[in-house]
Design an enzyme around this catalytic site. Sequence first.
Site, short mmCIF file in Angstrom:
data_model
loop_
_atom_site.label_atom_id
_atom_site.label_comp_id
_atom_site.label_asym_id
_atom_site.label_seq_id
_atom_site.Cartn_x
_atom_site.Cartn_y
_atom_site.Cartn_z
N GLU A 209 0.84 -1.19 0.00
CA GLU A 209 0.00 0.00 0.00
C GLU A 209 0.88 1.25 0.00
O GLU A 209 2.08 1.18 0.23
CB GLU A 209 -0.88 0.00 1.25
CG GLU A 209 -1.44 -1.36 1.57
CD GLU A 209 -2.90 -1.33 1.97
OE1 GLU A 209 -3.50 -0.24 2.00
OE2 GLU A 209 -3.43 -2.41 2.24
N LYS A 224 -1.52 -12.39 12.29
CA LYS A 224 -1.68 -13.79 11.92
C LYS A 224 -1.06 -14.70 12.98
O LYS A 224 -1.58 -15.78 13.26
CB LYS A 224 -1.10 -14.03 10.53
CG LYS A 224 -1.97 -13.34 9.47
CD LYS A 224 -1.34 -13.32 8.10
CE LYS A 224 -2.25 -12.59 7.11
NZ LYS A 224 -1.56 -12.32 5.83
#
Lengths: 351, 351
Positions: A209, A224
């Site tokens: 991004e 995660k």
Amino acid sequence: MWNISLVGFGNVAQGLARILADKRERLAAKYGFEYRITSVVTARRGCLVNDRGIDPEMLLEAMERDGGLWGCEGAMVVDPLAAIKSSHTDILVETTPTSLERGEPGLTHIRTALKAKKHVVTSNKGPLVRALSELAALAQGSGVAFRYEGVIMSGTPALNLVRETLAGCDIGHVQGIVNGTTNFILTEMEKGKSYEDALAEAQRLGYAEADPTADVEGWDAAVKACIMAVLFMDATLELEDVERTGITDVTPENIQTALSRGKRIKLVAEVYRERGKVRAMVAPVAVPLSRPLAGVMGAMNAITYTTDHLGDITIVGPGAGRIETGQALLSDLLAIHRGYANGDHPARMPF
Amino acid sequence: MWNISLVGFGNVAQGLARILADKRERLAAKYGFEYRITSVVTARRGCLVNDRGIDPEMLLEAMERDGGLWGCEGAMVVDPLAAIKSSHTDILVETTPTSLERGEPGLTHIRTALKAKKHVVTSNKGPLVRALSELAALAQGSGVAFRYEGVIMSGTPALNLVRETLAGCDIGHVQGIVNGTTNFILTEMEKGKSYEDALAEAQRLGYAEADPTADVEGWDAAVKACIMAVLFMDATLELEDVERTGITDVTPENIQTALSRGKRIKLVAEVYRERGKVRAMVAPVAVPLSRPLAGVMGAMNAITYTTDHLGDITIVGPGAGRIETGQALLSDLLAIHRGYANGDHPARMPF
């Protein structure tokens, strides 16, 4: 016939819509799976409700044409909670933009659905990192399924591999490359690029991004790691508990030095036991080239599970993408269709 | 409470017995799985029947002590077909020695069980390569499960990965290292050994048999290619249809030449489509080092599945071993316990 409510209709839900449109007949023939999309609710792209079913092909055409659903016949403003609780919803597919801070609005959507005894399928990490145990208990109490294969490696079945096909094994240690952006950058740096050039290339290709912090500082991998700690090692960790180092200080020289010693630097997320406590860390690690993780290049992801009965099991596959994450949602829908609930205590589930 | 009949009690069944003994409480708590071994039938090691359950620990002690079950209280001669059909059998675990030519005696055992509406779990390749379609249809007709995770990569869930966690994907191509013996020999040859020395080392370590033909001529890999063709690509191939080349002509020079070109020679089993037809081959292939399969060394196995929604998914893990194959049988037992049947048409299954 499953009535599906799509809340959120960005890339991932569109990936699912693409598959559902293309494989309607095949899913019915092979799995006996039939579906009807009864509502599509978005915050900024318009909404549609139709108890008799909305054609996914039509949704995709509207997005392609108008960038939203406003132009569709019957478009209106819909309260997502009303759509979720509707008697015409059996399964909520929640894919609103993720917020790691509070998990909203996904958290409220999922809570509402589970309380209303609707199954939930999601790829939204925010609600999981904030409230996985609460939501799992809620699903169990309501006797519905709550599934989220897509949160770790998109459609690569990192999660169900353990919960379903490795059932009976215990996991002692998990080590993964679970962020494709940073793995791509490290791969480019090995080819000779500077960190800055490799990052710019990742941004150009849409892997990173404009603000790359979540990836390069290891936040995404840390999220995660938290989810893996709960799922695979029964331990609740806060995001803040994860020892976290990103890749911003890795130099091409570090990479070459490691290679000359038969190792490759990877951003590794690790969940392990130390003096009886489950801990997690994310850091650049020099992985010996003899290990499967060392061979995972570019935007690919991989996880090695160290198990009691099998030693190391490694799965390698994509960790992101529109169709890839759509596949994760589809695999969860098919699992619910097969009457396969939340993983650990299926025998106690009503289906 | 599941009543289990063990027919065959060699290494693999002993591996399962070891796990069942060690994890009785854990399996009950985590999965609600409770079992009773009601019979153990072997051709040369003695037999036991006890409707109230036989302690697996006691079985293992007898094997350790006497190499057979003759010394156990109540040891007798039992007709395997009678034990299979007994009202005290819910699940047959079939692990008699495999015969690729005729599939017997496993084929008759499995057929008898399925006709008698008993679930079947096996790691026996012979019956599958000879009659998989017939047996699958028989199971479907009887409304029972027929599961065989162990036949491809022992407990590494190569098969259920596709059938369960990749549900909804279609597989276009499968490429695997599915024979650990030959992979071990090739790995040793890369270190400088001759073929003959590497084979001798494999025999010394128990990876290769005194007559290594089944491994080194590619028969074992070809059997697995046939099974993969049916399972993953819906095509019935005869063992004789597999184009097959073993590793006996591979030289250390071939291996070094490939390496100097960025490739590594692996014995690869491949299932693919050519002009609309599914074909299979086994051959030494120079695999580019950038592919996950190239990094699989020693006795490890791996399969890369090329899918429509996810591109390449690779799983790496052990392909043999006593506890490893015991885990395969356990995962099948747990899948049956969860009411999860034969893979493709679960919605039409009665459970």
